[in-house]
Design a protein around this motif. Structure first.
Motif, PDB file in Angstrom:
ATOM      1  N   UNK A 121       0.938  -1.199  -0.090  1.00 46.13           N
ATOM      2  CA  UNK A 121       0.082  -0.086  -0.115  1.00 46.13           C
ATOM      3  C   UNK A 121       0.813   1.208   0.047  1.00 46.13           C
ATOM      4  N   UNK A 122       0.627   2.092  -1.161  1.00 47.82           N
ATOM      5  CA  UNK A 122       1.546   3.321  -1.225  1.00 47.82           C
ATOM      6  C   UNK A 122       0.670   4.534  -1.103  1.00 47.82           C
ATOM      7  N   UNK A 123       1.027   5.451  -0.133  1.00 43.90           N
ATOM      8  CA  UNK A 123       0.463   6.547   0.166  1.00 43.90           C
ATOM      9  C   UNK A 123       1.132   7.714  -0.388  1.00 43.90           C
ATOM     10  N   UNK A 124       0.574   8.487  -1.430  1.00 39.61           N
ATOM     11  CA  UNK A 124       1.322   9.617  -1.721  1.00 39.61           C
ATOM     12  C   UNK A 124       0.542  10.860  -1.512  1.00 39.61           C
ATOM     13  N   UNK A 125       1.476  11.780  -0.637  1.00 41.12           N
ATOM     14  CA  UNK A 125       0.849  13.305   0.015  1.00 41.12           C
ATOM     15  C   UNK A 125       0.473  14.141  -1.174  1.00 41.12           C
ATOM     16  N   UNK A 126      -0.829  14.434  -1.954  1.00 37.25           N
ATOM     17  CA  UNK A 126      -1.207  15.334  -2.718  1.00 37.25           C
ATOM     18  C   UNK A 126      -1.975  16.444  -2.263  1.00 37.25           C
ATOM     19  N   UNK A 127      -1.601  16.953  -1.026  1.00 35.35           N
ATOM     20  CA  UNK A 127      -2.131  18.040  -0.226  1.00 35.35           C
ATOM     21  C   UNK A 127      -1.995  19.518  -1.244  1.00 35.35           C
ATOM     22  N   UNK A 128      -0.711  19.334  -1.608  1.00 33.43           N
ATOM     23  CA  UNK A 128      -0.637  20.650  -2.485  1.00 33.43           C
ATOM     24  C   UNK A 128      -1.591  20.750  -3.691  1.00 33.43           C
ATOM     25  N   UNK A 129      -1.632  19.696  -4.461  1.00 33.67           N
ATOM     26  CA  UNK A 129      -2.502  19.423  -5.498  1.00 33.67           C
ATOM     27  C   UNK A 129      -4.078  19.721  -5.299  1.00 33.67           C
ATOM     28  N   UNK A 130      -4.268  19.174  -4.071  1.00 35.32           N
ATOM     29  CA  UNK A 130      -5.604  19.352  -3.635  1.00 35.32           C
ATOM     30  C   UNK A 130      -5.870  20.790  -3.279  1.00 35.32           C
ATOM     31  N   UNK A 131      -4.852  21.425  -2.438  1.00 32.34           N
ATOM     32  CA  UNK A 131      -5.219  22.762  -2.017  1.00 32.34           C
ATOM     33  C   UNK A 131      -5.331  23.759  -3.314  1.00 32.34           C
ATOM     34  N   UNK A 132      -4.449  23.539  -4.373  1.00 33.97           N
ATOM     35  CA  UNK A 132      -4.664  24.235  -5.657  1.00 33.97           C
ATOM     36  C   UNK A 132      -6.154  24.006  -6.244  1.00 33.97           C
ATOM     37  N   UNK A 133      -6.422  22.744  -6.222  1.00 37.41           N
ATOM     38  CA  UNK A 133      -7.894  22.625  -6.814  1.00 37.41           C
ATOM     39  C   UNK A 133      -8.976  23.184  -6.102  1.00 37.41           C
ATOM     40  N   UNK A 134      -8.645  23.280  -4.636  1.00 39.22           N
ATOM     41  CA  UNK A 134      -9.879  23.855  -3.752  1.00 39.22           C
ATOM     42  C   UNK A 134     -10.043  25.319  -4.086  1.00 39.22           C
ATOM     43  N   UNK A 135      -8.569  25.904  -4.035  1.00 35.04           N
ATOM     44  CA  UNK A 135      -8.499  27.384  -4.387  1.00 35.04           C
ATOM     45  C   UNK A 135      -9.204  27.888  -5.546  1.00 35.04           C
ATOM     46  N   UNK A 136      -9.083  27.002  -6.719  1.00 30.67           N
ATOM     47  CA  UNK A 136      -9.689  27.467  -7.943  1.00 30.67           C
ATOM     48  C   UNK A 136     -11.284  26.974  -7.852  1.00 30.67           C
ATOM     49  N   UNK A 137     -11.559  26.185  -6.907  1.00 24.79           N
ATOM     50  CA  UNK A 137     -12.991  25.956  -6.644  1.00 24.79           C
ATOM     51  C   UNK A 137     -13.545  27.342  -5.830  1.00 24.79           C
ATOM     52  N   UNK A 138     -12.786  27.683  -4.874  1.00 24.79           N
ATOM     53  CA  UNK A 138     -13.079  28.804  -4.122  1.00 24.79           C
ATOM     54  C   UNK A 138     -13.364  30.124  -5.092  1.00 24.79           C
ATOM     55  N   UNK A 139     -12.286  30.288  -6.096  1.00 22.55           N
ATOM     56  CA  UNK A 139     -12.288  31.184  -7.005  1.00 22.55           C
ATOM     57  C   UNK A 139     -13.765  31.024  -7.700  1.00 22.55           C
ATOM     58  N   UNK A 140     -13.907  30.007  -8.225  1.00 30.53           N
ATOM     59  CA  UNK A 140     -15.049  30.059  -8.783  1.00 30.53           C
ATOM     60  C   UNK A 140     -16.527  30.228  -8.126  1.00 30.53           C
ATOM     61  N   UNK A 141     -16.434  29.943  -6.742  1.00 28.59           N
ATOM     62  CA  UNK A 141     -17.426  30.258  -5.951  1.00 28.59           C
ATOM     63  C   UNK A 141     -17.481  31.737  -5.705  1.00 28.59           C
TER      64      UNK A 141
END
Length: 424
Positions: A121-141
């Motif tokens: 089981x390999x766990x990759x931290x994608x918090x940076x990518x997720x944060x960017x995506x959510x910032x884009x979502x916030x901009x859309x909101x």
């Protein structure tokens, strides 16, 4: 590469790695995995993975079984399940992402005989990518919120001045939204129809397959029976028979979700209907929550209490829809993540319609409480609001000969109670 050097690299890479055997017992966990847990555990070796992570056990069991049976890798992406394992982020961006957003890969490890003996089981931290995506979502909101503020200003000027400024751009956006909803609705309709047919076909095929197997087991020679069992085991037929109905049901649930979003988008686009009609308040609440879901899910938890029966009254649908949007958006603005937004509706003892919307936000001071329905009054920062949202709400209540009562306490939240007559 020497084994010792290989193990040293595995232990030093900033990617969580964990290996389990066929009984889900942990045989290896590198420091990035064990040390990254919110509740640090340096003694994972020998523990059962499903016991250690009991809340995620059902999901993990399904993924692990898939790898052992089908001998293929399985994946979990953060958009579908953001936090499979309770881990701290190694790369927080804004300080809010204390919990790791992660992609998880379940990979088979085969023995000399070609059978899967372990799962990595390999766990990759994608918090940076997720944060960017959510910032884009916030901009859309934010853009959507600005769109709503323009509509509120348009309505207030109509009521205050008895004039309405023509807005071709807004009308075009509404028509575009309605057109997009229509175009999406058609393909999603035949996709759902095909999935339902596929579900029916799969049930018949599985029943036919089971019948054929019973006949062969009764009449065939032992060598043919052994061959059949071997084919079933190698192809994971038993697991497929168990997993296929669930996969189809999840797909059907997904198409139903898309259908509701499209329906909410279409309803939202039709905002210019000034005709009075019998409004189902429960349906309007559901529609508002669907359209605002992207804004709600990062800011609040919701508690919605709606009766089984339809709560109907005579009203202007677009005005009631806008009232719900204004109150919910104001509640979200007043709350810190993740606050609680509670919505309920019912008939009261007088058979009038009672709508209650409560938030756990910052609350309203007594001196401001008496002014919240005044046009252009706002406690928001400059550029954050026009001060027309609640005045529009009050105008809608007056137009429908209803009542609104507001109670609020600083630091604890606010409660809006609306009462509308069932008939005009």
């Amino acid at each position: 590469m020497e084994k010792a050097e290989f193990e040293r690299v595995i232990r030093q890479i900033p990617i969580g790695a964990c290996i389990i055997d066929v009984n889900c017992v942990i045989t290896f966990a590198n420091p990035a995995f064990s040390g990254g847990l919110t509740a640090r555990n340096d003694h994972l070796i020998g523990e059962n993975l499903l016991t250690v992570f009991s809340e995620q056990a059902r999901f993990l069991r399904r993924k692990i079984d898939s790898v052992f049976v089908l001998k293929n890798s399985s994946f979990s992406y953060w958009q579908q399940r953001p936090h499979v394992f309770p881990m701290r982020s190694t790369r927080p961006i804004t300080g809010d992402e204390s919990q790791m957003y992660q992609n998880v890969q379940f990979m088979p490890i085969t023995a000399c005989d070609g059978e899967v003996s372990h799962v990595c089981i390999v766990v990759t931290d994608v918090t940076a990518e997720a944060s960017y995506f959510m910032q884009q979502t916030d901009l859309k909101n934010e853009l959507e919120s600005e769109h709503q503020q323009l509509k509120k200003l348009h309505q207030e000027l109509k009521i205050a001045q008895r004039q309405m400024l023509q807005s071709e751009k807004m009308a075009s956006i509404g028509q575009l939204a309605a057109g997009v909803a229509h175009e999406i609705n058609n393909p999603i309709g035949f996709v759902r129809s095909n999935l339902e047919t596929l579900k029916d076909y799969s049930q018949k095929l599985m029943k036919t397959n089971e019948t054929q197997k019973k006949i062969i087991l009764k009449q065939a020679e032992p060598r043919f029976i052994a061959l059949l069992e071997d084919v079933y085991e190698k192809n994971g037929i038993a697991f497929i028979n168990e997993d296929l109905p669930e996969l189809l049901n999840e797909s059907l649930d997904g198409t139903e979700r898309v259908r509701k979003i499209v329906s909410g988008l279409r309803d939202f686009a039709i905002q210019d209907d000034e005709n009075w009609a019998e409004v189902n308040l429960c349906a309007e609440i559901d529609s508002a929550l669907v359209v605002l879901e992207n804004e709600i899910k990062y800011k609040a938890k919701t508690s919605v209490s709606l009766p089984d029966e339809a709560i109907t009254f005579w009203a202007k649908p677009s005005a009631i829809r806008q009232l719900l949007f204004n109150i919910i958006v104001n509640a979200l603005y007043a709350m810190q993540p993740m606050g609680l937004l509670s919505i309920s509706c019912a008939y009261n003892e007088s058979k009038d319609v009672l709508l209650t919307i409560t938030d756990t936000g910052s609350g309203i001071s007594p001196e401001d409480l008496v002014r919240i329905f005044d046009p252009f009054f706002t406690t928001k920062d400059i550029g954050q609001g026009t001060g027309l949202g609640l005045s529009e709400v009050y105008a809608t209540v007056q137009e429908h000969h209803g009542q609104v009562n507001v109670s609020s306490e600083l630091g604890k939240g606010s409660c809006f109670e609306f009462t509308f007559k069932k008939q005009k």
